[in-house]
Design an enzyme around this catalytic site. Sequence first.
Site, PDB file in Angstrom:
ATOM      1  NE  ARG A 197       0.927 -11.543  10.533  1.00 41.22           N
ATOM      2  CZ  ARG A 197       1.938 -10.933   9.906  1.00 41.22           C
ATOM      3  NH1 ARG A 197       2.314  -9.718  10.286  1.00 41.22           N
ATOM      4  NH2 ARG A 197       2.561 -11.503   8.922  1.00 41.22           N
ATOM      5  CB  SER A 205      19.728 -15.912  -7.234  1.00 39.91           C
ATOM      6  OG  SER A 205      18.706 -15.708  -8.160  1.00 39.91           O
ATOM      7  CB  SER A 206      17.954 -11.156  -5.640  1.00 41.30           C
ATOM      8  OG  SER A 206      16.914 -12.005  -5.376  1.00 41.30           O
ATOM      9  CG  HIS A 218       8.516  -0.344   3.397  1.00 42.35           C
ATOM     10  ND1 HIS A 218       7.208  -0.673   3.612  1.00 42.35           N
ATOM     11  CD2 HIS A 218       8.522   0.533   2.386  1.00 42.35           C
ATOM     12  CE1 HIS A 218       6.446  -0.011   2.772  1.00 42.35           C
ATOM     13  NE2 HIS A 218       7.220   0.748   2.023  1.00 42.35           N
ATOM     14  CD1 TRP A 260       6.350 -12.847   6.653  1.00 42.53           C
ATOM     15  CD2 TRP A 260       8.058 -12.330   5.314  1.00 42.53           C
ATOM     16  NE1 TRP A 260       6.225 -11.527   6.317  1.00 42.53           N
ATOM     17  CE2 TRP A 260       7.261 -11.174   5.493  1.00 42.53           C
ATOM     18  CE3 TRP A 260       9.196 -12.238   4.507  1.00 42.53           C
ATOM     19  CZ2 TRP A 260       7.566  -9.944   4.908  1.00 42.53           C
ATOM     20  CZ3 TRP A 260       9.493 -11.005   3.934  1.00 42.53           C
ATOM     21  CH2 TRP A 260       8.689  -9.884   4.128  1.00 42.53           C
ATOM     22  CG  HIS A 278       1.968 -19.045   2.834  1.00 41.31           C
ATOM     23  ND1 HIS A 278       1.532 -19.366   1.572  1.00 41.31           N
ATOM     24  CD2 HIS A 278       1.464 -17.810   3.100  1.00 41.31           C
ATOM     25  CE1 HIS A 278       0.779 -18.376   1.103  1.00 41.31           C
ATOM     26  NE2 HIS A 278       0.732 -17.411   2.001  1.00 41.31           N
ATOM     27  CB  SER A 335       2.418   1.367 -16.760  1.00 36.92           C
ATOM     28  OG  SER A 335       2.256   1.654 -15.401  1.00 36.92           O
ATOM     29  CE  LYS A 380       4.434   4.293 -10.029  1.00 36.18           C
ATOM     30  NZ  LYS A 380       4.671   3.992 -11.414  1.00 36.18           N
ATOM     31  CG  ASP A 421      20.562 -12.808 -24.334  1.00 34.34           C
ATOM     32  OD1 ASP A 421      20.372 -12.698 -23.110  1.00 34.34           O
ATOM     33  OD2 ASP A 421      20.323 -13.846 -24.954  1.00 34.34           O
ATOM     34  CB  THR A 469       0.931   4.839  -4.153  1.00 31.74           C
ATOM     35  OG1 THR A 469       2.175   4.645  -3.474  1.00 31.74           O
ATOM     36  CG2 THR A 469       0.373   3.500  -4.558  1.00 31.74           C
ATOM     37  CE1 TYR A 497       5.575   0.989  -2.450  1.00 30.62           C
ATOM     38  CE2 TYR A 497       6.805   0.830  -0.414  1.00 30.62           C
ATOM     39  CZ  TYR A 497       5.684   1.240  -1.090  1.00 30.62           C
ATOM     40  OH  TYR A 497       4.677   1.861  -0.445  1.00 30.62           O
ATOM     41  CD  GLU A 539      11.547  -8.585  -1.003  1.00 25.07           C
ATOM     42  OE1 GLU A 539      12.645  -8.155  -1.406  1.00 25.07           O
ATOM     43  OE2 GLU A 539      10.954  -9.555  -1.517  1.00 25.07           O
ATOM     44  CG  HIS A 548       5.455   1.362   7.997  1.00 26.58           C
ATOM     45  ND1 HIS A 548       5.486   2.052   6.821  1.00 26.58           N
ATOM     46  CD2 HIS A 548       5.673   0.071   7.669  1.00 26.58           C
ATOM     47  CE1 HIS A 548       5.703   1.198   5.826  1.00 26.58           C
ATOM     48  NE2 HIS A 548       5.825   0.001   6.322  1.00 26.58           N
ATOM     49  CG  HIS A 549       6.803  -3.204   8.709  1.00 25.63           C
ATOM     50  ND1 HIS A 549       5.864  -3.975   8.108  1.00 25.63           N
ATOM     51  CD2 HIS A 549       7.313  -2.424   7.723  1.00 25.63           C
ATOM     52  CE1 HIS A 549       5.807  -3.710   6.810  1.00 25.63           C
ATOM     53  NE2 HIS A 549       6.684  -2.761   6.554  1.00 25.63           N
TER      54      HIS A 549
HETATM   55  C1  HEM Z   1       0.095   2.919   0.073  1.00 27.07           C
HETATM   56  C2  HEM Z   1       0.954   1.997   0.237  1.00 27.07           C
HETATM   57  C3  HEM Z   1       1.222   1.194   1.519  1.00 27.07           C
HETATM   58  C4  HEM Z   1       1.183   1.589   2.812  1.00 27.07           C
HETATM   59  C5  HEM Z   1       0.859   2.964   3.340  1.00 27.07           C
HETATM   60  C6  HEM Z   1       1.530   0.430   3.617  1.00 27.07           C
HETATM   61  C7  HEM Z   1       1.614   0.395   5.009  1.00 27.07           C
HETATM   62  C8  HEM Z   1       1.865  -0.728   5.758  1.00 27.07           C
HETATM   63  C9  HEM Z   1       1.974  -0.745   7.185  1.00 27.07           C
HETATM   64  C10 HEM Z   1       1.870   0.457   8.079  1.00 27.07           C
HETATM   65  C11 HEM Z   1       2.220  -2.036   7.557  1.00 27.07           C
HETATM   66  C12 HEM Z   1       2.459  -2.560   8.976  1.00 27.07           C
HETATM   67  C13 HEM Z   1       1.215  -3.030   9.582  1.00 27.07           C
HETATM   68  C14 HEM Z   1       1.459  -3.749  10.862  1.00 27.07           C
HETATM   69  O1  HEM Z   1       2.300  -4.668  10.896  1.00 27.07           O
HETATM   70  O2  HEM Z   1       0.805  -3.390  11.837  1.00 27.07           O
HETATM   71  C15 HEM Z   1       2.242  -2.837   6.383  1.00 27.07           C
HETATM   72  C16 HEM Z   1       2.455  -4.205   6.367  1.00 27.07           C
HETATM   73  C17 HEM Z   1       2.731  -4.912   5.225  1.00 27.07           C
HETATM   74  N1  HEM Z   1       2.682  -4.430   3.943  1.00 27.07           N
HETATM   75 FE1  HEM Z   1       2.115  -2.559   3.388  1.00 27.07          FE
HETATM   76  N2  HEM Z   1       1.754  -0.635   2.810  1.00 27.07           N
HETATM   77  C18 HEM Z   1       1.589  -0.200   1.515  1.00 27.07           C
HETATM   78  C19 HEM Z   1       1.761  -0.945   0.384  1.00 27.07           C
HETATM   79  C20 HEM Z   1       2.232  -2.233   0.372  1.00 27.07           C
HETATM   80  C21 HEM Z   1       2.615  -2.950  -0.801  1.00 27.07           C
HETATM   81  C22 HEM Z   1       2.565  -2.372  -2.204  1.00 27.07           C
HETATM   82  C23 HEM Z   1       3.024  -4.175  -0.424  1.00 27.07           C
HETATM   83  C24 HEM Z   1       3.525  -5.349  -1.226  1.00 27.07           C
HETATM   84  C25 HEM Z   1       3.338  -5.550  -2.470  1.00 27.07           C
HETATM   85  C26 HEM Z   1       2.872  -4.250   1.010  1.00 27.07           C
HETATM   86  C27 HEM Z   1       3.174  -5.374   1.744  1.00 27.07           C
HETATM   87  C28 HEM Z   1       3.077  -5.441   3.103  1.00 27.07           C
HETATM   88  C29 HEM Z   1       3.382  -6.619   3.868  1.00 27.07           C
HETATM   89  C30 HEM Z   1       3.885  -7.976   3.303  1.00 27.07           C
HETATM   90  C31 HEM Z   1       3.149  -6.310   5.203  1.00 27.07           C
HETATM   91  C32 HEM Z   1       3.205  -7.215   6.408  1.00 27.07           C
HETATM   92  C33 HEM Z   1       4.539  -7.678   6.789  1.00 27.07           C
HETATM   93  C34 HEM Z   1       4.462  -8.603   7.983  1.00 27.07           C
HETATM   94  O3  HEM Z   1       4.283  -8.121   9.101  1.00 27.07           O
HETATM   95  O4  HEM Z   1       4.609  -9.809   7.791  1.00 27.07           O
HETATM   96  N3  HEM Z   1       2.382  -3.051   1.465  1.00 27.07           N
HETATM   97  N4  HEM Z   1       2.034  -2.013   5.287  1.00 27.07           N
HETATM   98 CU    CU Z   2       6.276  -1.477   5.058  1.00 23.50          CU
END
Ligand code: HEM
Ligand code: CU
Lengths: 283, 532
Positions: free
Chosen positions: B455, B174-175, B258, B147, B82, B273, B336, B111, B333, B262, B260, B307-308
Amino acid sequence: MSETFERYFVPQPSKFPILGAAALLLFGSGAAMWVNKVGAGPWIFFCGIAILIYMLFGWFGQVVRESEGGLYGRQVGKSFRWSMGWFIFSEVMFFAAFFGALFYVRVLALPALSTGENEALLWQGFSGAWPSSGPRVADAFTPMGAWGIPAINTLILLSSGATLTWAHYGLLKGKRSQLKLGLLVTILLGAIFLSLQAYEYTHAYAELNLRLDSGIYGSTFYLLTGFHGLHVTVGAIMLTVMLFRSIAGHFTPEHHFGFEAAAWYWHFVDVVWLFLFVVVYWL
Amino acid sequence: MTALTHDRIGAHPPHEHAHGPTGLMRWVTTTNHKDIGTMYLIFSFIMFLSGGVMALTIRAELFKPGLQVVEPEFFNQLTTMHGLVMVFGAIMPAFVGFANWMIPLMIGASDMAFARMNNWSFWLLPPAAILLLGSFFVPGGATAAGWTLYAPLSVQMGMGMDLAIFAIHIMGVSSIMGAINIVVTILNMRAPGMNMMRMPLFCWTWLITAYLLIAVMPVLAGAVTMILTDRHFGTSFFNAAGGGDPVMYQHIFWFFGHPEVYIMILPAFGIVSQIIPTFSRKPLFGYASMVYATASIAILSFTVWAHHMFTTGMPAVGQLFFMYATMLIAVPTGVKVFNWVATMWRGSLSFETPMLWATGFIFVFTMGGFTGLICAIAPIDIQLQDTYYVVAHFHYVLVAGSLFALFAGAYYWLPKWTGHMPNEFIGKLHFWCSMVFFNITFFPMHFLGLAGMPRRIPDYALQFADFNAMASIGAFGFGLSQLIFLVAVVKCIRGGKQAAAQSWEGAEGLEWTVPSPAPHHTFEDAPVLART
Ligand code: HEM
Ligand SMILES: [Cu+2]
């Protein structure tokens, strides 16, 4: 109409992309089957490679014809330059992943494995000093020294950069034989580099017992030098194409992007080697 | 940014594409950015539905405690696939589809810079999807490593893992080609007078996204290559016994991962916007600061990856550094969000479907941003990591962020693509159903996570039952609501109110100066922009 208003070249529909997609489908599925020892794997894999080669020949052939046919204006040339630059940047980042891994294990992972609880409880007596195959990979190996073949290879690649630049000057000044000779010498130097590299690998396997599975040293050594060698091969193929194109009378002092792209690529491969020489062989 | 006019429209009769194949072969061989954009969008919607079916199976299993619907092994495959399908198959290609369609129209280019390569970028995706989805059917099934494909799990899986690795390689190729194409188009193909600081914000966000893609997709390729060689060729990158380190995988992965996230949100910022000023009938507030904010997000995104990994072992200084760096990202952010709201402030607002989605985006995405900040605080995240709280966070930013913006953009530009206005009633129904069911699904997950539900798990303790039931009901509602979108699009293609060149009253920009639907070839001669 001034230069800027000339129409940008947009190619006609083309069959090459879909061939390339099919090629990579066969390539990927064949490789996945092969590494899992499914019988048809290698066949499918090589089918993919064959289609890919056919596609690249056809596609680049068409690009060359379009270029020589004068279809590409100044703006298209600029697009090519930008794109080659960004492509090389992506390659830099690919190598960065492997250099990063080498840095990480040397600075963080091995010291962590050989100190504190890890040393006391898990891997007693493990020193963690580089070069290392880790605490549990049994076979002892001798690391590759820097001042034999690798140093010679460094000289070879550096001089190949110089000969290539000499060829470029020839092209710019309209001295076609200097262009061809310079390219030929560069390609030969590349070939010598690759042969020495191949010899070094056999030497490592036969005498040093340094193998791909010699722990982290073998992993980083072979993947970094191996991917570099692959890039030298690709660069040499590009230069060979440029040599044939020069012989066929392509390129003018003003208009020779294909040559430039190959040269940029070659210099990039050169620079990667310098980093390799320092951090993989020397330090 | 205002008063973009040009005087070349209609100077050339719309091209008959007499040359070139017809029927299926037209799509297979096309070099037209509009055709390719359409194919990207259709592909991503198909992947969205397949990823959605996996999600619904997951939610069906989690509807009540105990094991009912699927085996735990298969459950893990589902969560993994997924994620991979949604990230690489649905969200990313959808944004590339928008880029293909809109960037040439917005900057007055005939183009994309490399039209043939553009076709290859697209046609690499179906093979990658075949490898990825096909991996369900090989012995051992699809990869179940999550994933993120963490080692050592990913070093142990069966053949499904290898298929996923090669699929990722192909999608990476591709990307990277797509991104190079976009960068070069924006840098080199702008109509005379369209200088950088006059470009629509969507182009800016995509320029920066493309830069991120070129920088990090190769790193992901390197990471999965190391997994491949660890699996089959005896290397020890992620094997401590050989001197490697599984944690190193996480560092390399998140150095990609990370940026990614963004990559998946910056184009969404761009779409929003474009839409907010149109329906506020006011120019975007703080255009320049939007550009700088986007750029600083991109730069900072390289410095926050760990931070992950707050719970996987890091020195305290490391934790502090990554905590503060992450919180720093919230500043641009915030800029914005502030600018969008300031654009709406005292505008003459109207809430047609695209605006509804964009406004909804601001609300729910901002909540996701806030939960991100909470996760960024290391001592708190040590409790939250790998719980449903994180699941809630990233669905607020990815579904309510990226996906809602995609819907907003689709409704906004459908008139330009099809020549018909989308049906307002259906569009609004789609919005409200999605909004309500989205929150029913994901809001309770915050509570589940705070209460400690992990999870990626097929069964759970009894005290989590109520919120899980709620989330499952919401998920099915959300899934069904997406069929409304299909209806809306099909109806819009078939007919509807004729769209004017400037389909929305307040819409500004070059794309609204060409007829709707946009002719097959536009801006073959560069438009001349009025000086501002
Ligand atoms: C203010 C902006 C953001 C902050 C401060 C932030 C912070 C974080 C932090 C600290 C985690 C880790 C949490 C953990 O695993 O314990 C996390 C996970 C994640 N964030 Fe964000 N994030 C932000 C914006 C975004 C955005 C814009 C996206 C995507 C469009 C995003 C997608 C994700 C995803 C997919 C994960 C989980 C990844 C995984 O463990 O599978 N985040 N974020
Ligand atoms: Cu992150």
